[in-house]
Design a protein around this motif. Structure first.
Motif, PDB file in Angstrom:
ATOM      1  N   MET A 175       0.850  -1.169   0.000  1.00  0.00           N
ATOM      2  CA  MET A 175       0.000   0.000   0.000  1.00  0.00           C
ATOM      3  C   MET A 175       0.894   1.230   0.000  1.00  0.00           C
ATOM      4  O   MET A 175       1.902   1.259   0.694  1.00  0.00           O
ATOM      5  CB  MET A 175      -0.910  -0.099   1.217  1.00  0.00           C
ATOM      6  N   GLN A 176       0.519   2.218  -0.779  1.00  0.00           N
ATOM      7  CA  GLN A 176       1.285   3.456  -0.878  1.00  0.00           C
ATOM      8  C   GLN A 176       0.732   4.497   0.081  1.00  0.00           C
ATOM      9  O   GLN A 176      -0.475   4.757   0.098  1.00  0.00           O
ATOM     10  CB  GLN A 176       1.245   3.985  -2.305  1.00  0.00           C
ATOM     11  N   LEU A 177       1.628   5.089   0.889  1.00  0.00           N
ATOM     12  CA  LEU A 177       1.263   6.129   1.847  1.00  0.00           C
ATOM     13  C   LEU A 177       2.177   7.326   1.667  1.00  0.00           C
ATOM     14  O   LEU A 177       3.296   7.192   1.160  1.00  0.00           O
ATOM     15  CB  LEU A 177       1.418   5.614   3.287  1.00  0.00           C
ATOM     16  N   MET A 178       1.722   8.479   2.105  1.00  0.00           N
ATOM     17  CA  MET A 178       2.563   9.674   2.174  1.00  0.00           C
ATOM     18  C   MET A 178       2.948   9.856   3.641  1.00  0.00           C
ATOM     19  O   MET A 178       2.077  10.005   4.498  1.00  0.00           O
ATOM     20  CB  MET A 178       1.808  10.910   1.696  1.00  0.00           C
ATOM     21  N   ILE A 179       4.247   9.815   3.922  1.00  0.00           N
ATOM     22  CA  ILE A 179       4.751  10.013   5.279  1.00  0.00           C
ATOM     23  C   ILE A 179       5.579  11.286   5.273  1.00  0.00           C
ATOM     24  O   ILE A 179       6.632  11.346   4.620  1.00  0.00           O
ATOM     25  CB  ILE A 179       5.619   8.821   5.749  1.00  0.00           C
ATOM     26  N   ASN A 228       5.151  13.973   3.673  1.00  0.00           N
ATOM     27  CA  ASN A 228       5.255  14.435   2.279  1.00  0.00           C
ATOM     28  C   ASN A 228       6.193  13.598   1.401  1.00  0.00           C
ATOM     29  O   ASN A 228       6.601  14.055   0.341  1.00  0.00           O
ATOM     30  CB  ASN A 228       5.649  15.909   2.216  1.00  0.00           C
ATOM     31  N   GLU A 229       6.520  12.383   1.836  1.00  0.00           N
ATOM     32  CA  GLU A 229       7.315  11.472   1.015  1.00  0.00           C
ATOM     33  C   GLU A 229       6.535  10.187   0.807  1.00  0.00           C
ATOM     34  O   GLU A 229       5.962   9.635   1.744  1.00  0.00           O
ATOM     35  CB  GLU A 229       8.657  11.169   1.679  1.00  0.00           C
ATOM     36  N   THR A 230       6.508   9.697  -0.432  1.00  0.00           N
ATOM     37  CA  THR A 230       5.792   8.475  -0.759  1.00  0.00           C
ATOM     38  C   THR A 230       6.588   7.260  -0.291  1.00  0.00           C
ATOM     39  O   THR A 230       7.804   7.207  -0.462  1.00  0.00           O
ATOM     40  CB  THR A 230       5.564   8.384  -2.274  1.00  0.00           C
ATOM     41  N   ALA A 231       5.876   6.295   0.310  1.00  0.00           N
ATOM     42  CA  ALA A 231       6.516   5.064   0.769  1.00  0.00           C
ATOM     43  C   ALA A 231       5.535   3.905   0.632  1.00  0.00           C
ATOM     44  O   ALA A 231       4.316   4.102   0.653  1.00  0.00           O
ATOM     45  CB  ALA A 231       6.963   5.208   2.214  1.00  0.00           C
ATOM     46  N   GLN A 232       6.082   2.706   0.499  1.00  0.00           N
ATOM     47  CA  GLN A 232       5.277   1.488   0.381  1.00  0.00           C
ATOM     48  C   GLN A 232       5.298   0.729   1.709  1.00  0.00           C
ATOM     49  O   GLN A 232       6.357   0.603   2.331  1.00  0.00           O
ATOM     50  CB  GLN A 232       5.846   0.580  -0.712  1.00  0.00           C
ATOM     51  N   PHE A 233       4.129   0.223   2.111  1.00  0.00           N
ATOM     52  CA  PHE A 233       3.990  -0.544   3.342  1.00  0.00           C
ATOM     53  C   PHE A 233       3.053  -1.717   3.109  1.00  0.00           C
ATOM     54  O   PHE A 233       2.195  -1.664   2.229  1.00  0.00           O
ATOM     55  CB  PHE A 233       3.430   0.340   4.469  1.00  0.00           C
ATOM     56  N   PRO A 234       3.184  -2.767   3.930  1.00  0.00           N
ATOM     57  CA  PRO A 234       2.259  -3.895   3.823  1.00  0.00           C
ATOM     58  C   PRO A 234       0.893  -3.503   4.386  1.00  0.00           C
ATOM     59  O   PRO A 234       0.796  -2.624   5.238  1.00  0.00           O
ATOM     60  CB  PRO A 234       2.915  -4.973   4.682  1.00  0.00           C
ATOM     61  N   ALA A 235      -0.138  -4.143   3.886  1.00  0.00           N
ATOM     62  CA  ALA A 235      -1.487  -3.921   4.412  1.00  0.00           C
ATOM     63  C   ALA A 235      -1.979  -5.243   4.981  1.00  0.00           C
ATOM     64  O   ALA A 235      -1.564  -6.300   4.504  1.00  0.00           O
ATOM     65  CB  ALA A 235      -2.414  -3.432   3.300  1.00  0.00           C
ATOM     66  N   PRO A 236      -2.822  -5.252   5.963  1.00  0.00           N
ATOM     67  CA  PRO A 236      -3.330  -4.102   6.724  1.00  0.00           C
ATOM     68  C   PRO A 236      -2.263  -3.570   7.674  1.00  0.00           C
ATOM     69  O   PRO A 236      -1.367  -4.292   8.095  1.00  0.00           O
ATOM     70  CB  PRO A 236      -4.512  -4.681   7.489  1.00  0.00           C
ATOM     71  N   LEU A 237      -2.397  -2.279   8.030  1.00  0.00           N
ATOM     72  CA  LEU A 237      -1.414  -1.616   8.872  1.00  0.00           C
ATOM     73  C   LEU A 237      -2.109  -0.555   9.717  1.00  0.00           C
ATOM     74  O   LEU A 237      -2.743   0.350   9.181  1.00  0.00           O
ATOM     75  CB  LEU A 237      -0.345  -0.978   7.988  1.00  0.00           C
ATOM     76  N   SER A 238      -1.971  -0.677  11.027  1.00  0.00           N
ATOM     77  CA  SER A 238      -2.538   0.333  11.929  1.00  0.00           C
ATOM     78  C   SER A 238      -1.539   1.472  12.106  1.00  0.00           C
ATOM     79  O   SER A 238      -0.345   1.332  11.780  1.00  0.00           O
ATOM     80  CB  SER A 238      -2.871  -0.279  13.296  1.00  0.00           C
TER      81      SER A 238
END
Length: 66
Positions: free
Chosen positions: A1-5, A7-17
Motif C-alpha cells: 500500500m502506498q502512503l505519504m509520510i 510528504n514522502e511516498t513510501a510502500q507498506f504492507p497492508a493491513p497496517l494500523s
C-alpha cells in the motif's frame, strides 16, 4: 500500500494500523504526535485505526515549553 509520510511516498504492507506504522518507522513511543489526512489522532486510537491506500501521515516531535 502506498502512503505519504511527511510528504514522502513510501510502500507498506497492508493491513497496517497507525501503531504498527510507528513501529515499522522505529519511532519512539513518547514524544510523538501524528496527523492522519490532516486530522490529529489521539494516541489511544493508534492501535485501532487502520491505514488505507493513499493516506497521508504527518509525524511531529512534541516539545514541552512555553
Amino acid at each position: 500500500m502506498q502512503l505519504m509520510i511527511n510528504n514522502e511516498t513510501a510502500q507498506f504492507p497492508a493491513p497496517l494500523s497507525l501503531q504498527q506504522l510507528l513501529e515499522l518507522l522505529e519511532q519512539p513511543e513518547k514524544g510523538i504526535a501524528l496527523a492522519l489526512n490532516r486530522q490529529v489522532i489521539s494516541r489511544s486510537l493508534w492501535p485501532q485505526i487502520f491505514l488505507q491506500e493513499g493516506d497521508s501521515v504527518h509525524l511531529f516531535n512534541v516539545v514541552a515549553g512555553g
